[in-house]
Design a protein around this motif. Structure first.
Motif, PDB file in Angstrom:
ATOM      1  N   PHE A 138      16.721  -3.033 -12.124  1.00 40.76           N
ATOM      2  CA  PHE A 138      15.925  -2.559 -13.255  1.00 40.76           C
ATOM      3  C   PHE A 138      14.985  -1.441 -12.829  1.00 40.76           C
ATOM      4  O   PHE A 138      14.893  -0.395 -13.471  1.00 40.76           O
ATOM      5  N   LEU A 139      14.290  -1.628 -11.713  1.00 42.51           N
ATOM      6  CA  LEU A 139      13.344  -0.610 -11.247  1.00 42.51           C
ATOM      7  C   LEU A 139      14.051   0.674 -10.833  1.00 42.51           C
ATOM      8  O   LEU A 139      13.453   1.755 -10.867  1.00 42.51           O
ATOM      9  N   ALA A 140      15.327   0.577 -10.464  1.00 44.53           N
ATOM     10  CA  ALA A 140      16.094   1.766 -10.091  1.00 44.53           C
ATOM     11  C   ALA A 140      16.632   2.514 -11.298  1.00 44.53           C
ATOM     12  O   ALA A 140      17.076   3.653 -11.177  1.00 44.53           O
ATOM     13  N   SER A 141      16.570   1.898 -12.468  1.00 54.32           N
ATOM     14  CA  SER A 141      17.166   2.484 -13.668  1.00 54.32           C
ATOM     15  C   SER A 141      16.173   3.370 -14.402  1.00 54.32           C
ATOM     16  O   SER A 141      14.968   3.355 -14.148  1.00 54.32           O
ATOM     17  N   ASP A 142      16.696   4.097 -15.367  1.00 53.18           N
ATOM     18  CA  ASP A 142      15.845   4.949 -16.189  1.00 53.18           C
ATOM     19  C   ASP A 142      14.930   4.120 -17.085  1.00 53.18           C
ATOM     20  O   ASP A 142      13.886   4.599 -17.539  1.00 53.18           O
ATOM     21  N   ASP A 143      15.316   2.870 -17.352  1.00 49.20           N
ATOM     22  CA  ASP A 143      14.473   2.012 -18.186  1.00 49.20           C
ATOM     23  C   ASP A 143      13.096   1.775 -17.561  1.00 49.20           C
ATOM     24  O   ASP A 143      12.141   1.445 -18.261  1.00 49.20           O
ATOM     25  N   ALA A 144      13.002   1.926 -16.230  1.00 47.76           N
ATOM     26  CA  ALA A 144      11.741   1.678 -15.532  1.00 47.76           C
ATOM     27  C   ALA A 144      10.978   2.963 -15.223  1.00 47.76           C
ATOM     28  O   ALA A 144      10.102   2.976 -14.346  1.00 47.76           O
ATOM     29  N   ILE A 197       7.103   2.849 -14.981  1.00 50.00           N
ATOM     30  CA  ILE A 197       6.507   1.876 -14.071  1.00 50.00           C
ATOM     31  C   ILE A 197       6.445   2.485 -12.677  1.00 50.00           C
ATOM     32  O   ILE A 197       7.471   2.854 -12.110  1.00 50.00           O
ATOM     33  N   THR A 198       5.262   2.594 -12.129  1.00 49.88           N
ATOM     34  CA  THR A 198       5.137   3.079 -10.759  1.00 49.88           C
ATOM     35  C   THR A 198       3.856   2.536 -10.144  1.00 49.88           C
ATOM     36  O   THR A 198       2.876   2.257 -10.848  1.00 49.88           O
ATOM     37  N   GLY A 199       3.888   2.368  -8.832  1.00 49.44           N
ATOM     38  CA  GLY A 199       2.747   1.809  -8.122  1.00 49.44           C
ATOM     39  C   GLY A 199       2.523   0.345  -8.415  1.00 49.44           C
ATOM     40  O   GLY A 199       1.450  -0.196  -8.140  1.00 49.44           O
ATOM     41  N   ALA A 200       3.545  -0.346  -8.939  1.00 44.94           N
ATOM     42  CA  ALA A 200       3.370  -1.713  -9.414  1.00 44.94           C
ATOM     43  C   ALA A 200       3.751  -2.749  -8.361  1.00 44.94           C
ATOM     44  O   ALA A 200       4.609  -2.510  -7.501  1.00 44.94           O
ATOM     45  N   PHE A 201       3.103  -3.895  -8.451  1.00 42.50           N
ATOM     46  CA  PHE A 201       3.474  -5.088  -7.695  1.00 42.50           C
ATOM     47  C   PHE A 201       4.224  -6.004  -8.664  1.00 42.50           C
ATOM     48  O   PHE A 201       3.656  -6.480  -9.642  1.00 42.50           O
ATOM     49  N   ILE A 202       5.518  -6.216  -8.417  1.00 41.60           N
ATOM     50  CA  ILE A 202       6.351  -7.025  -9.302  1.00 41.60           C
ATOM     51  C   ILE A 202       6.544  -8.396  -8.672  1.00 41.60           C
ATOM     52  O   ILE A 202       7.158  -8.529  -7.606  1.00 41.60           O
ATOM     53  N   THR A 221       9.286   7.275  -8.965  1.00 38.05           N
ATOM     54  CA  THR A 221       8.541   6.024  -9.049  1.00 38.05           C
ATOM     55  C   THR A 221       8.643   5.270  -7.732  1.00 38.05           C
ATOM     56  O   THR A 221       9.664   5.319  -7.048  1.00 38.05           O
ATOM     57  N   VAL A 222       7.575   4.577  -7.384  1.00 39.91           N
ATOM     58  CA  VAL A 222       7.522   3.779  -6.159  1.00 39.91           C
ATOM     59  C   VAL A 222       6.906   2.435  -6.519  1.00 39.91           C
ATOM     60  O   VAL A 222       5.780   2.383  -7.027  1.00 39.91           O
ATOM     61  N   ASN A 223       7.633   1.356  -6.278  1.00 40.71           N
ATOM     62  CA  ASN A 223       7.165   0.030  -6.662  1.00 40.71           C
ATOM     63  C   ASN A 223       7.459  -0.995  -5.576  1.00 40.71           C
ATOM     64  O   ASN A 223       8.329  -0.784  -4.723  1.00 40.71           O
ATOM     65  N   MET A 262       0.823  -1.210   0.000  1.00 43.33           N
ATOM     66  CA  MET A 262       0.000   0.000   0.000  1.00 43.33           C
ATOM     67  C   MET A 262       0.861   1.265   0.000  1.00 43.33           C
ATOM     68  O   MET A 262       0.478   2.290  -0.573  1.00 43.33           O
ATOM     69  N   LEU A 263       2.012   1.182   0.651  1.00 47.90           N
ATOM     70  CA  LEU A 263       2.945   2.307   0.582  1.00 47.90           C
ATOM     71  C   LEU A 263       3.273   2.643  -0.869  1.00 47.90           C
ATOM     72  O   LEU A 263       3.259   3.805  -1.276  1.00 47.90           O
ATOM     73  N   ALA A 264       3.578   1.613  -1.644  1.00 48.78           N
ATOM     74  CA  ALA A 264       3.941   1.832  -3.046  1.00 48.78           C
ATOM     75  C   ALA A 264       2.774   2.399  -3.830  1.00 48.78           C
ATOM     76  O   ALA A 264       2.926   3.358  -4.599  1.00 48.78           O
ATOM     77  N   LEU A 265       1.616   1.842  -3.645  1.00 50.93           N
ATOM     78  CA  LEU A 265       0.457   2.256  -4.414  1.00 50.93           C
ATOM     79  C   LEU A 265       0.128   3.729  -4.186  1.00 50.93           C
ATOM     80  O   LEU A 265      -0.043   4.514  -5.131  1.00 50.93           O
ATOM     81  N   HIS A 266       0.070   4.127  -2.931  1.00 53.29           N
ATOM     82  CA  HIS A 266      -0.396   5.487  -2.623  1.00 53.29           C
ATOM     83  C   HIS A 266       0.717   6.527  -2.738  1.00 53.29           C
ATOM     84  O   HIS A 266       0.465   7.652  -3.175  1.00 53.29           O
ATOM     85  N   PHE A 267       1.936   6.163  -2.349  1.00 50.52           N
ATOM     86  CA  PHE A 267       3.044   7.096  -2.553  1.00 50.52           C
ATOM     87  C   PHE A 267       3.301   7.317  -4.037  1.00 50.52           C
ATOM     88  O   PHE A 267       3.723   8.399  -4.454  1.00 50.52           O
ATOM     89  N   ALA A 268       3.070   6.292  -4.854  1.00 53.22           N
ATOM     90  CA  ALA A 268       3.274   6.451  -6.302  1.00 53.22           C
ATOM     91  C   ALA A 268       2.386   7.551  -6.854  1.00 53.22           C
ATOM     92  O   ALA A 268       2.814   8.366  -7.679  1.00 53.22           O
ATOM     93  N   LYS A 269       1.144   7.595  -6.415  1.00 51.33           N
ATOM     94  CA  LYS A 269       0.232   8.647  -6.860  1.00 51.33           C
ATOM     95  C   LYS A 269       0.674  10.010  -6.332  1.00 51.33           C
ATOM     96  O   LYS A 269       0.671  11.014  -7.050  1.00 51.33           O
TER      97      LYS A 269
END
Length: 764
Positions: free
Chosen positions: A741-747, A750-755, A695-697, A680-687
Motif C-alpha cells: 500500500f505504501l508503495a502504491s499511488d494510493d499512499a 502519506i510520508t514521514g509516518a510510523f505505521i 514518500t518515506v515511511n 528517524m530516517l523516515a521522519l527526516h528524509f521525508a522532509k
C-alpha cells in the motif's frame, strides 16, 4: 462526469501532434488539434527519418503515399562515420523533409476524422478531476474547450508545459551551430569537416539549395531571442573555411545549440507531453523528430483505450515509464555527440579512440540501434528474447495468403500471432484470449524457419508494434493481457467514431497491478517478511530485486516462484554491515535493472534486512552493538543515499522498523535503538525529499511468524497471539500488504509516518 467537447485536445500540429492525432483516431477517440500557425511550416529543419520510424509508418500503411525517399545507409556518431544498417526492411537514414512528413501525417490524421483548428494560441489551462479546460485565442477571439485529456505537442517553448507547471530541468546551450538553406552558392560538399578554426557542413540538395552549418571552435552560444541574420552565418563560414557565401540568398536561417532538457514527468494527471515539449536536445543525426514520433506512437493507443473506458487510467503511467527512459538515453547520447562534434582540439584523442571502437561490430550495432530506435527494449517482461522489443519484420503465410508482420498492425489493434503448428498449444492460447477478443485480434500464421519468430509458439503484439509477451505459457499470456488490456470482456470494442461522453467511465484498477512498470529493491528478501514483500510487489507488477546476504538458494527460489506466477524478479547478493556493502549491492542491482529495463531507474526501496540482538544489555559486547548498528541503521541510510540518484520523482521508500520502539523488551535494547534510528530516517528524509514527491515511511511489525523454532511450539504461539488485539500472531503477508500500500499511488499523501503493523499489540 461533466460533458466535454472532445476526448483529447492535442496542442501543436507539427509531425508529432499529427501523428498522435492519427493514432488516437485509429483507437476510436475524438480529437481536436489546436495550432497557432495559420499554415503548415515551410522550413524543413528536420530531414531524416530513421529505421524505426519508417517501420511505424509501414505499420500504418503510410509508405505507399510517402513513396521511396532517398536512402543513405551511412550516418554518424558525433561526426564519426557510422554504418546504420541493422536488421530492418528500412535500414539506415531516409531523407524526408519535415514539410513532407507534416503534410503526410496531416492528411492522414484529418482523413481519419481529427479536427484541426489553426490560428488558435493556447493561453490558459485548468485541470479538474474529470476533465481539462483550455482557453485559446482564435481568429474570432477567445475560445473555451474541454476534454478528458490534453497533450502538449507544441515544441521546445511549449505553452502546455508551462501552463501545467511541468518542471523542465537540464542545461542551457553552451555551443551552437548556425545553419541555413541557401540558394545561389557553389561550394564543396562537406560532411562534418573539422578545420583548424571550426566545424563546417555543406550538402547540396534539390532545386539548387545548399544546406550549410557552421560552428567556430570556442565560440559560446548566444542567448538568442530572435534567429541569427544570414550575415552572421556568412561571417562564421568565412572564419572557418575562408569561403565567401555572402552572394547567396538564404531561404531560412536559424541556430541550434547543445541544450539538453527533459521534463521530470511526461504526465501530470490529465495533461501529457510528447515530442520536444517533453524533451529538448540538439538535433544531431535527426534523432529529435524520430524520438517525438515514437512518443506519439507509444501514447496514442494507450490514451484512446483509457478515454473510451477500455483500460484503466493506470495504463497511462506506462507512457511516462517507457518513453521517459528512452528520452533520457537519447539525450545522453546526443550530449556525448555534441561534445565530440563541437569540441575543439581537446576532443581529438577521444574521437580517435571512439573511431577505433566503432570498427568493432558489437559497438557499431549498439550505437546504430541507439540512433535508429531499433535497439529499444521496454522493460515489461523477458519471457522470451523478443519480449519488450519491436515486432520483427517477417513475411507470413496466413491460410493461402501472404502478408507481413507490419501489415497486421494497420488498424492499430493488438494482435496475438499464433505461430505454432502444435494444435493443442494454439487452442490453449486461443481459449486464454477469448475474454479479450474485443481488443485483440488472433492471427494464425506460418513464419520463416529461421529468425526471431522461428522459436516462440505465439507473440502478443501491442498496437504500437512492441511484443508484450512471447512463448507458449497460457498463464503468462493471461498476465500480459490483463496488464495491457484491462479486464477481459469488461468493455466492448468501440468503432472508429465515438462521440458520446456518458461511456467515458474509468476503472481505477481492474486487473492491472498498481506497480506496473515500477522497479523495486527489497533487502533481506530471501525469507520471512522480505520474501512476502517481494512476492506482493511483483504481483502488483513491479520488477523486484530480491536481495540476500548468504541464502542464494532461497533467493533464487523466491525469484522462480515470482516468475512462475507471471511476475518479474532477479536476485542480487551483498552482505550488509561490512565495508563496501552498499557499493556491492548497487553494482548487482544496476546491472540487473539495466539488463531488464534498459536503465537503472529505481522506483521503490524497502529497507527490510536486519539482525536481532537477543542479548541482555549487561551481556552485549561492543562488537555485537556495532554489528546491529551497521546492518539495521547504517546500511539503510546509505542505501537511501545511494538510491536517490536512480530514483525519479514520486518514488517510494519504506523502512521496516519494529514494535519494540514502542513496546519494552530489555533483551532487545540495542536492537530497539537501531530501529528507533530507522524511524528517524523516515521522519527526516521525508522532509528532505518532499519537494521531489518521494514518500518515506516506517512500518513497525509486531510478533510475526518466521523461521524461529519457537513458532513450532503451539503453547508459545498461543502466548504470543494473546498479545495481539486479534488473538493471533502476524503472518509475513500481513506486513507485505501494508508495504505494498505504501508503495502504491494510493499512499501518495502519506510520508514521514510510523505505521503500526503489529496487529494491535501496541494498544496495551
Amino acid at each position: 462526469m461533466a460533458a466535454v467537447d472532445t476526448h483529447v485536445i492535442v496542442v501543436g500540429a507539427g509531425p508529432v501532434g499529427l501523428m498522435l492525432a492519427g493514432e488516437l483516431r485509429l483507437g476510436g477517440a475524438d480529437v481536436i488539434v489546436l495550432e497557432q500557425r495559420d499554415a503548415p511550416t515551410t522550413e524543413s529543419r528536420a530531414s531524416t527519418l530513421h529505421a524505426r520510424t519508417m517501420e511505424l509508418l509501414d505499420q500504418r500503411g503510410l509508405l505507399d503515399t510517402l513513396g521511396t525517399p532517398p536512402h543513405v545507409p551511412m550516418g554518424h556518431f558525433g561526426g564519426l562515420p557510422l554504418d546504420l544498417r541493422l536488421d530492418s526492411p528500412y535500414p539506415g537514414q531516409w531523407k524526408v523533409p519535415q514539410t513532407r512528413t507534416e503534410e503526410l501525417l496531416g492528411v492522414w490524421a484529418q482523413d481519419l476524422g481529427a479536427l484541426l483548428r489553426r490560428r488558435h494560441r493556447v493561453r490558459a489551462l485548468t485541470q479538474y478531476a474529470d476533465r481539462v479546460e483550455v482557453e485559446a485565442f482564435g481568429p474570432q477571439g477567445p475560445v473555451r474547450l474541454s476534454a478528458r485529456y490534453v497533450v502538449g505537442c507544441d515544441g521546445e517553448q511549449s505553452a502546455v508545459r508551462e501552463l501545467a507547471g511541468f518542471g523542465f530541468p537540464g542545461t542551457s546551450a553552451e555551443r551552437e551551430l548556425i545553419r541555413a538553406d541557401v540558394s545561389g552558392i557553389d561550394i564543396p560538399d562537406r560532411r562534418f569537416q573539422r578545420l583548424e578554426k571550426g566545424l563546417a557542413i555543406a550538402a547540396r540538395g534539390g532545386g539548387g539549395i545548399t544546406r550549410v552549418m557552421v560552428h567556430v571552435f570556442g565560440r559560446a552560444a548566444l542567448q538568442r531571442t530572435v534567429e541569427p541574420e544570414f550575415a552572421e552565418l556568412a561571417e562564421a563560414w568565412r572564419t572557418v573555411t575562408g569561403e565567401d557565401i555572402t552572394a547567396g540568398v538564404p531561404v531560412w536561417v536559424n541556430s541550434f545549440g547543445d541544450v539538453s532538457r527533459q521534463t521530470t514527468r511526461y504526465r501530470d494527471r490529465r495533461v501529457l507531453l510528447a515530442g520536444d515539449a517533453a524533451h529538448q536536445q540538439m538535433p544531431i543525426g535527426g534523432q529529435a523528430l524520430n524520438l517525438g514520433l515514437q512518443d506519439a506512437a507509444n501514447l496514442g493507443w494507450k490514451l484512446a483505450a483509457v478515454v473510451l473506458g477500455r483500460a484503466p487510467e493506470k495504463l497511462l503511467d506506462s507512457y511516462h515509464e517507457e518513453r521517459h527512459a528512452v528520452g533520457r538515453a537519447v539525450l545522453s547520447n546526443i550530449r556525448a555527440q555534441a561534445r565530440l562534434l563541437l569540441g575543439g582540439p581537446e576532443v581529438e584523442p577521444l574521437r580517435s579512440v571512439l573511431g577505433e571502437l566503432i570498427a568493432y561490430e558489437d559497438v557499431r550495432r549498439h550505437l546504430a540501434g541507439m540512433i535508429s530506435g531499433l535497439g529499444i527494449r521496454y522493460g515489461f517482461g523477458h519471457s522470451h528474447p523478443v519480449s519488450g522489443t519491436r515486432l520483427p519484420y517477417a513475411e507470413l503465410t496466413v491460410g493461402t495468403e501472404t502478408t507481413t508482420t507490419f501489415a497486421l498492425l494497420r488498424g492499430a489493434r493488438a494482435v496475438l500471432l499464433v505461430l505454432t503448428p502444435e494444435r493443442g498449444v494454439g487452442e490453449a492460447l486461443r481459449r486464454t484470449i477469448a475474454p479479450w477478443t474485443g481488443e485483440v485480434d488472433t492471427v494464425t500464421a506460418t513464419a520463416p524457419d529461421t529468425g526471431p519468430l522461428a522459436d516462440p509458439a505465439a507473440v502478443l503484439v501491442r498496437p504500437d508494434g512492441y511484443v508484450a509477451w512471447a512463448g507458449a505459457d497460457a498463464q503468462g499470456l493471461r498476465a500480459a493481457l490483463g496488464r495491457w488490456f484491462g479486464n477481459g470482456g469488461a468493455h466492448a470494442r468501440h468503432g472508429t467514431r465515438h462521440t458520446t461522453t456518458h461511456d467515458l467511465h474509468h476503472s481505477r484498477r481492474e486487473t492491472m497491478g498498481d506497480l506496473i512498470g515500477k522497479t523495486a529493491l527489497v533487502t533481506g528478501a530471501s525469507r520471512g517478511m522480505g520474501r512476502a514483500t517481494a512476492e506482493r510487489l511483483a504481483r502488483e507488477g513491479a520488477l523486484v530485486a530480491v536481495h540476500y546476504a548468504t541464502g542464494k538458494d532461497a533467493a533464487e527460489e523466491v525469484v522462480a516462484g515470482i516468475e512462475k506466477d507471471g511476475g518479474r524478479a532477479f536476485a542480487v547478493q551483498a552482505e550488509l554491515g561490512v565495508p563496501g556493502d552498499v557499493h556491492e549491492l548497487f553494482l548487482g542491482l544496476e546491472q540487473g535493472l539495466k539488463e531488464r529495463t534498459g536503465s537503472t531507474e529505481l522506483n521503490i526501496v524497502v529497507n527490510n534486512a536486519g539482525v536481532m540482538g537477543g542479548v541482555k544489555p549487561e551481556d552485549t559486547t561492543p562488537e555485537q552493538f556495532d554489528r546491529l548498528v551497521a546492518v539495521n541503521a547504517k546500511a539503510p541510510f546509505f542505501i537511501i543515499q545511494r538510491a536517490l540518484p536512480n530514483m525519479p520523482d514520486g518514488g517510494r521508500i519504506i523502512n521496516i522498523s519494529s514494535g519494540l520502539t514502542r513496546f519494552a523488551n530489555p533483551d532487545e535494547i540495542a536492537y530497539a535503538m537501531t530501529k528507533g534510528a530507522v524511524e528517524m530516517l523516515a521522519l527526516h528524509f521525508a522532509k528532505h525529499l518532499g519537494p521531489r514527491n518521494i514518500t518515506v515511511n516506517s512500518v513497525a511489525p509486531g510478533i510475526t511468524r518466521n523461521s524461529n523454532p519457537l513458532f513450532g511450539i503451539p503453547e508459545a504461539v498461543e502466548q504470543m497471539a494473546a498479545l495481539s488485539a486479534f488473538n493471533r500472531v502476524g503472518e509475513p503477508q500481513d506486513v507485505a500488504d501494508v508495504v505494498a500500500f505504501l508503495a502504491s499511488d494510493d499512499a501518495r499523501w502519506i510520508t514521514g509516518a510510523f505505521i503500526d503493523a503489529s496487529g494491535g499489540t501496541l494498544l496495551g
